[in-house]
Each structure stands twice: as C-alpha cells, then as structure tokens.
Motif scaffolding. Structure first.
Motif, PDB file in Angstrom:
ATOM      1  N   GLN A  54      31.648  36.968  39.332  1.00 58.80           N
ATOM      2  CA  GLN A  54      31.836  37.217  40.754  1.00 58.80           C
ATOM      3  C   GLN A  54      33.042  38.117  40.971  1.00 58.80           C
ATOM      4  O   GLN A  54      33.845  38.326  40.068  1.00 58.80           O
ATOM      5  CB  GLN A  54      32.028  35.896  41.490  1.00 58.80           C
ATOM      6  CG  GLN A  54      30.798  35.013  41.464  1.00 58.80           C
ATOM      7  CD  GLN A  54      29.683  35.558  42.342  1.00 58.80           C
ATOM      8  OE1 GLN A  54      29.907  35.996  43.460  1.00 58.80           O
ATOM      9  NE2 GLN A  54      28.475  35.550  41.819  1.00 58.80           N
ATOM     10  N   ALA A 101      33.346  33.301  46.067  1.00 56.85           N
ATOM     11  CA  ALA A 101      33.291  33.743  44.673  1.00 56.85           C
ATOM     12  C   ALA A 101      33.141  32.564  43.711  1.00 56.85           C
ATOM     13  O   ALA A 101      32.518  32.700  42.654  1.00 56.85           O
ATOM     14  CB  ALA A 101      34.542  34.552  44.328  1.00 56.85           C
ATOM     15  N   VAL A 128      35.721  35.901  37.091  1.00 56.35           N
ATOM     16  CA  VAL A 128      35.957  36.398  38.445  1.00 56.35           C
ATOM     17  C   VAL A 128      36.807  37.656  38.325  1.00 56.35           C
ATOM     18  O   VAL A 128      37.867  37.632  37.691  1.00 56.35           O
ATOM     19  CB  VAL A 128      36.659  35.364  39.341  1.00 56.35           C
ATOM     20  CG1 VAL A 128      36.971  35.965  40.702  1.00 56.35           C
ATOM     21  CG2 VAL A 128      35.802  34.126  39.507  1.00 56.35           C
ATOM     22  N   TYR A 145      39.829  35.383  34.534  1.00 53.38           N
ATOM     23  CA  TYR A 145      40.066  36.407  35.553  1.00 53.38           C
ATOM     24  C   TYR A 145      40.266  37.767  34.910  1.00 53.38           C
ATOM     25  O   TYR A 145      40.981  37.885  33.910  1.00 53.38           O
ATOM     26  CB  TYR A 145      41.335  36.099  36.350  1.00 53.38           C
ATOM     27  CG  TYR A 145      41.239  34.928  37.300  1.00 53.38           C
ATOM     28  CD1 TYR A 145      40.153  34.778  38.150  1.00 53.38           C
ATOM     29  CD2 TYR A 145      42.260  33.996  37.365  1.00 53.38           C
ATOM     30  CE1 TYR A 145      40.088  33.711  39.025  1.00 53.38           C
ATOM     31  CE2 TYR A 145      42.200  32.928  38.240  1.00 53.38           C
ATOM     32  CZ  TYR A 145      41.110  32.786  39.067  1.00 53.38           C
ATOM     33  OH  TYR A 145      41.050  31.735  39.932  1.00 53.38           O
TER      34      TYR A 145
END
Lengths: 316, 367
Positions: B110, B183, B191, B223
């Motif tokens: 996402q 998200a 993400v 991340y």
C-alpha cells in the motif's frame, strides 16, 4: 455533538495523543465543521432567493401537470364554435381559441406535454452523452479521438435539419421530435463530462484508488462519477429549459405534437394566425413557456452556485 | 500471514532475515516531449535500482528533487510502467503479473501519499475512503464494514464517529491518519510512504511518525520511506538508500550513513541538512554543490555525479563505478572505494563537464 466543556479545541491536532490518550470526547469542533455535504448544499441554496423562487415555480408546474384533470375547468379538447375567439371572461379566464376551446384548460394540459417532452429529451441526451464522455475523458488516446470527432460531426449538423430528418424518417410526433432534441443536446453532455473527467482523473485520489487495487469500472463509478456530478446536475437543469423551448419550436412548426393534443408551442403556432383578432391567444401560452424556461434556468444557476466546492479549511 | 516469505536477505545485523521486498535492477523510463515539434525524449527516472527490505524494516530513500525517489516507489507498485528489472514481494514477482493478478496482489503493498488534501476523495465520506480496500478485496459491506472502519479509526487515534465525515472537515494531520488507516486496512506487508509527512507541520509530523512506528511494531510492517527531510529519516530508518539522478549511489545502516557517509554526494547532502544547534550550524562546514541536477534525458557518462563531484577522477567520466562494500555495512557506488579499477586508457575530460564545486566554510557573518 455539542461540546461538553464548550471549548473550541482547534489545537487538538498538535497535542501528542499517545501520552495518556483517552480520546477527544465531544468537542465543539463538531458543531463548527460537522455539517454534511447535503446540509451545506441546502444551506447555501436556501440563501439563494431567486433559485428558491424558481424551485417553487417548477414544483408548482409539476403539481399542475400531475393534477391537470382536477385543475382544468373544462375539457381541453371540447369545441364550442359558438364561443370561438372570446377574450378573457369570468367563465373562460383566459378566453377561448378559434374552435371555442378553453385556453386555460389547454395550458394546464399542455404543461404535461411540455414537461414530459423536456424530460424525455434530456434523458436521451444524458444517456447518449455521459457514458462516452466518461470513456473519452478517462482513457484518452484513440478512444478520445474517435468519440470527439464523432461529436464534432453531430454538432456540425444543423439542428433543425436533423430534427426534420428524424421526423421525416420516423414520422411526425412528439416522441420522435424529442429524440431529435436529445441527439442534438447529447454532445454538450459529452463534452462537459469529458472535460470534467479530464481534470478529476489527474487527482491523487484516483491514483490512490488504483494503488489499492480497485478496478477501472469501480473507479469510474465510485470515484469519478460522484466528483463530476455537480456540473452535470446544473447542465441537466439548464437543458430542461432549453428542451422545453425546442419542443415549443418544433410543435410550432408542426413537427411535434399533433392536433388536437395541446402543447404550449402548438398553441402559439396555431394562434398566431388570429393575432389581430385575439392577441391573448398567443400571449398566455407564450407566457407559460417563458416562466417555465426561466424557472429551469434560474434553478440551474442556483444549483451551480450552491454546489461550488468549499474552500480548504485549516492548513497543512 | 507472511508464511510464504521464502526469500531471505542479509539484514542490518548480518543475519538472515526474510525479505519482504526485493528490487532488482528496477528501471523506470518516461518519454517526454521537452520541446514542441521535436521527437519525444526518453528520460530514465530510475536506473537499475537494486535493494531489499526485510520484514519490519524501514528503508529510507533520500535524494534531492528529481532524483527518482517517487518514481522508484511508483515503479514498485507498478503505478508507472517498468522499463526493466524485477520487483519481488514475498517472493512473488510483481513485475511479471497480469493486470488482474496484480490487482489481487496490491493488497499486500500500500501507499501513503504526500498531500493528504488530494489523496482522499473530497466527495466520499471517510467510511467509504477507508472502506474501499475492504470492499474491493474482502467484499465487506454494511455493519461488518462499519465495524472494521471504526476499529481502523481507533487504531490511528481518531474517534469512530468521524467515519461519516468528509475530508474537508479534517486538519492535515487528521487526514493523513485517515490515509494511514486506509493503507493498513488489509494488513499489507509493505507500505510505501511517499513524502508522507512532508506536507505536515513539524509537531503534526512527529505524531504521524510515532503512529507509523507504533503500527510497525504491532503489525511487523515494512516501510519504504521516501523523504527529503534527513532529520525525520535518521529518526525512523533502519537503513538508508541515497539516490542521485536515478541511481542508488549508497546504501547502508542509517547509523553508518549518517556518521560516516561514503559517497561524496551523501557527504554533500548531509552537510546541507540544518543542525538543530545554532552554534554548530553557524560554524560547521557546508559543502555547496555547484549547479543543478544534470538533465536526466542527457545524463553524463560514467558516474552520474561527475559533473558536480569534488573528488572527480578521470575514470569517473568513463566507467560507472561498481557496488563496493563499505566498512560498517552497506555498499557504495564510487571509484574512490574501488581499489581495483579496470584498466582504462586515460581520456581528457570533456570541457563542458569540468567539475565545479566549492568545498569551503560559509562565513556566518554573511547571513
């Protein structure tokens, strides 16, 4: 959602919510900004006096059309040759026509024809214009080129000629005349939709939807369409007025409703021959046309002003 | 849920940690018409980027504007077409998937966008925005959906009754929380935060970063943090990758990159970042790079940094430096560390590509 402490906590975003965070509870901010889009629209529209007046006029018109048999004092098609071309009187408020029919009753019944005809033309225009406009605007490239050139071709065709052609092929009658009007109006809806989609599809929220895995048809339906709705609604309202005018024009020329059915345009069309004997015969249905068209146009203006997007509040 | 994570990579500590994301030789190009009536020119936004992100790890991508950071993020998500290379998410080669398969895989990766004012549909209630991934992938609706959205709002620190509101009723920080809730709705593995806090003011930034870290601890999220604010990057990152003109020129553990940067560009980039201490800020040496980023449609030969590098050598304009291991972790693409340079016949540097650079202290009195 009134604030329990009554304080307007604009600063809540700047406090660290993770230390001893128990929730904001009710804040006064709810009262300030907690207004739904629909309520905001109603508030802004209500402030628009002319538009409210126009809305009242149109609602009245719709009621007249629905309850025509109760409202009309006489049968609109009942002839009385002894009473022909009479001016306004206490029995016939708006006088009688060349066949002795009551003008008021004919105008009341004529509102049915005018409204349904306008609605029919606009529905056809929306169905023909909006879907291809969506596709052209969203996909661009060769799809856009083909659709746009087809639109240009339709627009370059003289409208009246197109109407005469369609009536000539399918036969005279209100339904075919309004089909022609719908086809003539469709390119406006197509171009409006296309340009609105062009600006919306650049927005980050479209890319965000795509990154989630939303299908293209779903993006078109749930993200694009709601965001182009306000210019479309305005255009629909304005087009209803113009379609009514087109119906009057075509009926005046004998391409629309056929006698003895009453429509405002047809009434003006027959009455102009008796202009010097009975001028009111033209004036009253003409006035009805003016009021209805004006109503739809003013309503459209009011809607446009009320739909405008709220300016951004706060800053990032 | 990441049981199918089969691929492994060397983590920051040298041990083997399952890799959530493996990017290999990722290349993204755009065709752009730079001048009217001329043929379109090919611009390489991302050039053979290679890196991986382990589960629960944060890799930051830093570099100046136009260096290809965002294009890398969009390339990984295939929001822009790939010109080459592969992207593997938990072992699944995303770059080879068909459109329909890709749509299904998108739930695992996402993105949080920079501007929370434009990344949420202004005509949709928050419930619809946060609920969109749940509707699309889990076909939720009605009360189930409402319950999940309420739970998500709670996790990002917003009251559940906010779900019936519209984006314009929120502040920037609140909107970004909504974007984060959206998200994480599908429990993704990766993400990508594309400048996710850059548009927020500093105190709000802090909260959003804390939220991101909290969610990472709870969910084991990985991340890819795209940013230009080095202070934020240093705080949040496990590892840092430095991009210049579409190339990743240095990768390494955040500590090592910030304490002893290897690449001359990294050194310059760090010296440009303000230090929150006025005394040090005034007296420390700053490296001012001359000129701008070269035209990406006409990059210099050899190393992309040759036109602005203070340490430029002859070999730099001829050969792209290979990746060299750096003491302390990571690697760098620079001939300074390349101890066995390939034999090249010396060629004069082109006059237009003379290195220009000032390496001197900026006098505090002038400002």
């Amino acid at each position: 959602m009134s604030g329990s402490d009554g304080s307007f906590d604009r600063e809540m975003d700047f406090q660290d919510p993770w230390t001893g965070f128990t929730g904001w509870g009710d804040t006064a901010a709810d009262d300030v900004t907690g207004e739904s889009a629909a309520r905001r629209f109603v508030r802004r529209f209500a402030g628009h006096r002319v538009a409210v007046l126009a809305l009242v006029l149109i609602v009245l018109l719709i009621l007249v059309a629905i309850f025509a048999p109760t409202i009309a004092p006489f049968d609109p098609n009942k002839q009385s040759l002894a009473n022909h071309l009479k001016g306004p009187s206490s029995t016939h408020w708006l006088g009688t026509d060349e066949l002795g029919r009551d003008v008021l009753s004919r105008i009341v019944y004529g509102s049915r024809v005018s409204l349904t005809a306008a609605l029919q033309a606009v529905v056809i225009a929306v169905l023909l214009g909006v879907p291809p406009g969506l596709l052209a605007g969203f996909f661009g490239s060769w799809i856009d080129v083909i659709i746009s050139r087809l639109t240009d071709a339709v627009m370059s065709f003289p409208p009246l000629l197109l109407a005469i052609g369609i009536v000539g092929v399918f036969g005279a009658g209100l339904r075919n005349a309004m089909l022609a009007v719908g086809i003539i109006f469709a390119p406006r809806f197509l171009r409006l939709t296309r340009s609105a989609v062009l600006s919306v599809r650049q927005e980050t929220y479209i890319e965000a939807s795509r990154s989630i895995g939303t299908s293209t048809t779903r993006i078109l339906r749930t993200r694009i369409l709601p965001n182009i709705l306000s210019p479309l609604v305005v255009q629909i309202s304005l087009s209803l007025g113009f379609a009514m005018l087109a119906e009057a024009g075509l009926s005046f020329l004998g391409l629309g409703v056929q006698p003895p059915q009453a429509s405002w345009g047809a009434m003006v069309g027959r009455a102009y021959r008796y202009l010097d004997e009975a001028p009111t015969l033209v004036i009253f249905p003409g006035l009805a046309i003016v009021l209805a068209v004006l109503g739809f146009n003013l309503l459209g203006d009011g809607l446009r002003d009320s739909f405008g997007r709220e300016t951004r509040k706060g800053g990032a | 849920m990441t049981t199918d994570a089969i691929a492994t990579t060397a983590g920051a500590d040298g041990g083997l940690v399952p890799a959530v994301l493996e990017v290999d030789q990722l290349t993204v190009t755009f065709k752009i018409r730079t001048r009217p009536f001329r043929p379109k020119q090919q611009v390489t936004a991302v050039n053979q980027a290679t890196f991986s992100i382990a589960r629960g790890e944060t890799l930051s991508l830093v570099g100046e504007s136009g260096s290809g950071k965002s294009s890398t993020g969009r390339g990984i998500l295939r929001l822009v077409p790939l010109a080459g290379g592969s992207v593997r998410l938990s072992g699944v080669d995303v770059s080879q998937l068909s459109t329909a398969e890709l749509r299904k895989q998108r739930r695992h990766m996402q993105m949080i966008f920079q501007d929370p004012y434009s990344s949420l549909d202004p005509s949709a209630q928050v419930r619809d925005s946060i609920g969109e991934p749940l509707k699309v992938h889990e076909h939720l609706g009605g009360q189930q959906l409402t319950a999940r959205v309420a739970e998500l709002l709670d996790r990002v620190g917003l009251p559940a009754h906010y779900m019936s509101r519209y984006p314009y009723e929120f502040s920037g920080g609140q909107r970004q929380r909504v974007a984060i809730a959206r998200a994480i709705a599908l429990q993704p593995r990766l993400v990508i935060c594309d400048e996710a806090v850059s548009a927020l003011d500093v105190s709000t930034q802090n909260q959003v970063i804390n939220l991101l870290e909290k969610l990472q601890d709870e969910e084991g999220l990985s991340y890819l943090f795209i940013a230009h604010d080095l202070g934020v990057v240093r705080h949040i990152s496990d590892r840092v990758a430095v991009m210049y003109l579409g190339r990743i020129v240095e990768v390494g553990p955040a500590e090592r990159v910030f304490e002893s940067p290897a690449h001359p560009y990294t050194v310059a980039l760090l010296s440009a970042s303000p230090v929150p201490n006025p005394v040090i800020q005034r007296t420390r040496k700053r490296i001012i790079l001359a000129g701008d980023l070269p035209d990406p449609s006409d990059p210099p030969s050899g190393c992309p940094f040759t036109t602005r590098c203070p340490e430029v050598m002859e070999i730099c304009t001829q050969v792209m430096p290979p990746a060299v291991e750096v003491a302390g972790g990571g690697h760098v693409l620079c001939h300074l560390y390349d101890h066995v340079p390939p034999p090249v016949t010396p060629v004069a540097i082109r006059p237009t590509e003379q290195p220009v650079m000032h390496l001197d202290a900026v006098s505090p009195a002038e400002t």
